[in-house]
Design an enzyme around this catalytic site. Structure first.
Site, PDB file in Angstrom:
ATOM      1  N   LYS A 146      41.983  48.204  36.899  1.00  0.00           N
ATOM      2  CA  LYS A 146      41.058  47.463  37.759  1.00  0.00           C
ATOM      3  C   LYS A 146      41.436  47.664  39.222  1.00  0.00           C
ATOM      4  CE  LYS A 146      38.997  42.786  37.935  1.00  0.00           C
ATOM      5  NZ  LYS A 146      38.996  41.464  37.251  1.00  0.00           N
TER       6      LYS A 146
ATOM      7  N   SER B  62      34.171  39.910  36.405  1.00  0.00           N
ATOM      8  CA  SER B  62      34.715  40.854  37.380  1.00  0.00           C
ATOM      9  C   SER B  62      35.403  42.057  36.764  1.00  0.00           C
ATOM     10  CB  SER B  62      35.692  40.129  38.316  1.00  0.00           C
ATOM     11  OG  SER B  62      36.858  39.734  37.636  1.00  0.00           O
TER      12      SER B  62
ATOM     13  N   SER C 234      37.138  36.691  32.968  1.00  0.00           N
ATOM     14  CA  SER C 234      36.949  38.108  33.263  1.00  0.00           C
ATOM     15  C   SER C 234      37.726  39.063  32.372  1.00  0.00           C
ATOM     16  CB  SER C 234      37.274  38.388  34.729  1.00  0.00           C
ATOM     17  OG  SER C 234      36.295  37.789  35.551  1.00  0.00           O
TER      18      SER C 234
END
Length: 980
Positions: free
Chosen positions: A412, A487, A511
């Site tokens: 990420k 997210s 998330s």
């Protein structure tokens, strides 16, 4: 990029002439109307949804509306999906123009949008051009989302009126109006004008459910799905032919008691006027001659004679189609659907190499992740990925081994990588590169993994519903018109689509489990400290958790073996000491018999969709039976009583997190968290209008108290709940079944997933109540809902029961076998000796331009005093738990330009008693035109301290006043009560 190989026919430029020169690229452009509403258009600017739909309006008349879903008879992988990738350019003050066409099965599609800001309507003109040498049948659904919630909700806005006087949309109609069911309307009404009615040949074909099946399922009559309306037109394009469709959308603003019904009347009247005399005079003759859904012999356009089109109408000019990479690969090894374990086994057996595997992923990224139909799961792809793979192959040849050796993974884009930028999904960090890797990234590299790239996320990881990055919003892996959820959408979609073997995401609220559920993946939000947070950009200090997203539980164990290590730089990791507490192989927890004799609890109210649907929660609840099939006893309990779980409210943990991050990153361009939190480079709807105004960083004592609370009080509360669950009964017999439970089951997502172009909640969210306390939860696939979308279940357990939970999930999975693979990115055709692709990287965009002014209201200014409405006080009782917690939100509006002021006044006696001036708070705002806003009246620090020391409630008067430039004044008063 690969060179384009599809249809080389050139398409000349422009669908509609621009009024002005193009504006610089901005971000999420907004067009204001004269009635106080604004249209937020999803154009090519950040977050680059680029559908041309309206993300939202001021009064939420639309919540993702104006998109098109197109089906062509030639077939295409994206057939029926929400069309995007137009390169829509904002041409201020009120037009949007395609800079490229989008190809769908041989049909080039382009659109232009025009707004009439004084009449409060927008017009969408869509053009469809057949680029082949055979006829193509085309179905087009225009629509989206008008409301949200169940049938009784105050924000549910189904179609309630049509031009024929009823609520049923038929080909005999020309317009339809949507609104909430009662007046006054807190949410504005809207209407769609979709063309000339029957018996005209181009009349509306049918109306359908824009969310579920835009070309099949009838629209729902009530409930959440009644908000998704699609207006379908069908036609056939001959070779080289172009046809156009024009739709109008009218919006009204919210109403109050004195204006109830006026907005519906205004919207109805505007729709009827447009249906009779559509505003089309600015279109070119070619566009008018190609118009399919309007009978221009009946609805006259000034200076245009339909007969002048002749037998061979003039050609409509469209922008050139965007280039797309071919769906081919230079790797002979197919990675689609392969687990980390399968990849590793094949490398060890000599069937493939890390270089071939990495090349296969890179080719798939080039084919599916970029371009007009791209999923946007990556913000950056490592330019040395193949070099990393070659090094891994060399290490293996030299005798190295390891579960992750040579395995390409995505991380990420809030995790530090020394070899790639870390953007946090935001232009605020454009070009920033950390001096070293995040702890977990470094551990993955030590294990031999290839860091393939940085996966996209919602800017600052702030949203629980979308992954709307400045570099391109992520699309759902199974339903490419929908949200990827929360997210970590980028890591989840990259993993699900076989664009990486696995990934690292993060969770503050939903998330990890949310994106995992939408992508049929596995994930563990471990106990605080099991995996390090060092090098992760923060959302909420120490509540964040960085964990894996994989397509199997053994894969998840591989990631945990590499990353669940003690990090002295992370206070929670240091205290938890996972290297000792979880010593040994995480694979040892993967026992198909782990559920035998265990007690798994659930409670009914967790399995309730807030939108009132049952497709998803019904499927998840039915999947609970697999626990019993695996040997567990299902126990139904009561929901946790209110107040059962403690909460922490002291200090601003977002600010504190950024302060810690800045201290750890001297190479950062920022010196103060206010520069990050209040930056004007953030996405427009995430910006703080007045910059950062919060409480600032927690003190050292507060930080230590919070760490102690998370490690003790929070974890004890979770353990106490499982040790003493409220009213446990056997789920099958209903007989009381006292005693502790081993884990509690929760749904992953509680509803179907919504479209990816709106600003409302994208699904029915229901975080486990243990989530904010830092307890462990494992999420795993549990079937499909009524849409065929994957769903998950979660198991929450006691602190440090992470391995137990992994075992329970494995035992469930052994009997359920509910993981599924998406069909939206199939295997690529192998082309020997093909050149490696150059993956197109997202280019930065400029910050958004200043907002446009609203047009002048055509009506004359009212005489006498300025019309002032003090509106609703957001909190009539202001709690003063600390001196920092002070203020009152007041919605005010004015009918003309004025200076608005709001003051909080005490009586003279109260002021003397507290030792403060009578005016204890004030705010002033200048309105350059009619409008409304929320004014936040802050108490002075002196008054807040005095009130915090006082006993009992204190009465005050809120005074709102307006003064126009010519001296006219008006004021309103309201009593409020201030409490400690």
């Amino acid at each position: 990029m690969h060179p384009p190989v599809r249809r080389a026919a050139a398409l000349a430029v422009s669908l509609a002439a621009a009024l002005t020169a193009a504006a610089p690229a901005g971000a999420y452009n907004i067009v204001p109307s004269s009635n106080g509403e604004s249209w937020g258009v999803q154009d090519a600017a950040a977050p680059r949804v680029d559908t041309g739909s309206v993300r939202d309006t001021t009064s939420n008349a639309l919540r993702g509306f104006g998109g098109i879903r197109v089906r062509v008879s030639t077939g295409d992988l994206r057939n029926g999906e929400l069309v995007r990738g137009f390169g829509l350019r904002f041409d201020p003050p009120e037009r949007f123009t395609s800079t490229r066409s989008v190809d769908l099965g041989g049909v080039a599609i382009a659109r232009s949008i025009r707004f009439n800001r004084t009449a409060n309507w927008g017009r969408w003109l869509d053009a469809f051009h057949n680029t082949t040498d055979a006829p193509i049948a085309v179905d087009v659904a225009f629509g989206g989302q008008t409301g949200i919630g169940n049938a009784s909700g105050s924000t549910n806005a189904p179609v309630v009126e049509t031009s024929s006087g009823d609520a049923a949309v038929t080909p005999e109609d020309s317009w339809a109006l949507s609104r909430v069911s009662t007046a006054p309307l807190a949410q504005g009404p809207s209407a769609v004008v979709f063309g000339s009615p029957d018996p005209f040949a181009g009349a509306l074909a049918r109306m359908a459910n824009f969310l579920r099946d835009p070309f099949g399922a009838a629209p729902a009559a009530s409930g959440h799905e009644a908000n998704f309306v699609g207006y379908q037109h069908s036609f056939t394009l001959q070779p080289g032919e172009t046809k156009t469709l024009a739709h109008f959308v009218v919006i009204g603003t919210s109403e109050n008691a004195s204006t109830a019904g006026t907005q519906v009347t205004a919207v109805r009247g505007a729709a009827a006027t447009l249906a009779a005399t559509p505003s089309l005079a600015d279109l070119t003759k070619a566009e008018l001659c190609a118009l399919e859904n309007w009978d221009l012999t009946a609805a006259a356009v000034p200076a245009f004679d339909p007969a002048s089109c002749g037998a061979t109408p003039p050609a409509v000019k469209l922008p050139p189609a965007a280039e797309e990479a071919p769906r081919t690969t230079g790797s002979p090894y197919d990675v689609v659907g392969k687990t980390i374990g399968q990849l590793q086994a094949d490398m060890e057996a000599g069937k493939t190499t890390s270089e071939q595997i990495t090349r296969a992923y890179l080719d798939r990224i080039a084919a599916y992740d970029v371009g007009p139909w791209g999923f946007n799961s990556y913000t950056t792809v490592a330019d040395d990925a193949l070099d990393q793979a070659k090094a891994a192959d060399a290490a293996r040849a030299a005798g190295a081994k390891g579960a992750l050796l040579g395995i390409p993974l995505a991380v990420k884009d809030l995790l530090d990588t020394k070899d790639m930028p870390t953007t946090n999904g935001s232009l605020v960090f454009e070009g920033f590169r950390s001096a070293k890797d995040a702890t977990q990234v470094a551990l993955l590299r030590e294990a031999g993994a290839i860091i393939l790239g940085k996966a996209s996320l919602e800017e600052y990881a702030l949203s629980g519903h979308y992954s709307d990055s400045a570099y391109g919003q992520v699309w759902n892996a199974f339903s490419p018109s929908k949200s990827s959820i929360a997210s970590s959408g980028g890591p989840a979609v990259a993993t699900a689509l076989s664009l990486a073997a696995g990934s690292l995401g993060s969770q503050t609220g939903d998330s990890l489990y949310g994106p995992a559920s939408a992508a049929s993946l596995y994930t563990l939000r471990g106990t605080d400290g099991v995996q390090s947070l060092t090098g992760a950009m923060p959302l909420t200090w120490l509540q964040d958790y960085v964990g894996g997203l994989t397509r199997s539980l053994p894969d998840l164990a591989d990631l945990l073996n590499a990353t669940a290590k003690t990090d002295p730089a992370d206070p929670l990791s240091k205290a938890t000491d996972p290297s000792k507490r979880f010593a040994g192989d995480w694979h040892d927890a993967l026992d198909a018999g782990a559920l035998r004799g265990k007690r798994i609890a659930y409670y009914d109210t967790a399995f309730v969709d807030p939108f009132g649907t049952t497709d998803t929660v019904g499927a998840q609840k039915a999947a609970l039976r697999y626990f019993e099939d695996a040997g567990a006893t299902l126990v139904r309990i009561d929901a946790p009583p209110n107040g059962f779980f403690p909460s922490w409210t002291t200090g601003d943990r977002a600010f504190t997190g950024w302060k810690v991050w800045i201290d750890q990153h001297p190479e950062s361009p920022y010196q103060d968290p206010r520069e990050i939190l209040g930056s004007p480079k953030r996405l427009p709807y995430r910006r703080l209008a007045n910059g950062y105004t919060g409480a600032g960083a927690m003190t050292d004592a507060q930080q230590q108290a919070y760490i102690d609370w998370r490690l003790t009080t929070a974890k004890q509360a979770i353990d106490s709940w499982l040790d003493n669950p409220p009213n446990p009964v056997d789920a099958d017999t209903g007989v009381p079944s006292p005693g502790p439970v081993d884990a509690v089951a929760f749904p992953g997502l509680r509803s179907v997933v919504s479209l990816n172009d709106g600003g409302s909640n994208a699904f029915g969210r229901g975080d486990p109540p243990t989530n904010g306390l830092g307890g462990p939860s494992v999420a795993f696939p549990a079937g499909v809902n009524g849409f065929g979308e994957p769903t998950n279940l979660q198991l929450s357990g006691r602190a440090y029961s992470d391995k137990d939970l992994l075992g329970y999930a494995y035992a469930f999975d052994a009997v359920a076998k509910q993981h599924i693979e998406p069909a939206t990115a199939p295997a690529l055709a192998y082309v020997k000796d093909a050149e490696p692709p150059v993956v197109e990287q997202s280019a930065p965009v400029a910050p958004a331009p200043a907002p446009l002014p609203a047009p002048a209201v055509p009506a004359p200014a009212p005489a006498g005093k300025p019309a002032l409405r003090s509106g609703s006080v957001a909190a009539a009782r202001v709690r003063l738990a600390t001196a920092r917690s002070r203020g009152l939100a007041v919605k005010v509006s004015t009918s003309e330009a004025a200076v608005l002021r709001a003051e909080l006044r005490l009586s003279a006696a109260a002021a003397r008693k507290l030792g403060v001036p009578r005016v204890i708070g004030s705010v002033r705002r200048t309105f350059t035109r009619a409008g409304s806003a929320t004014l936040r009246v802050k108490l002075t620090a002196r008054a807040a301290r005095a009130l915090a020391r006082s006993r009992g409630a204190v009465s005050a008067t809120l005074v709102t006043s307006a003064a126009t430039p010519d001296g006219r004044r008006s004021s309103r008063t309201r009593k409020v009560v201030l409490t400690r």
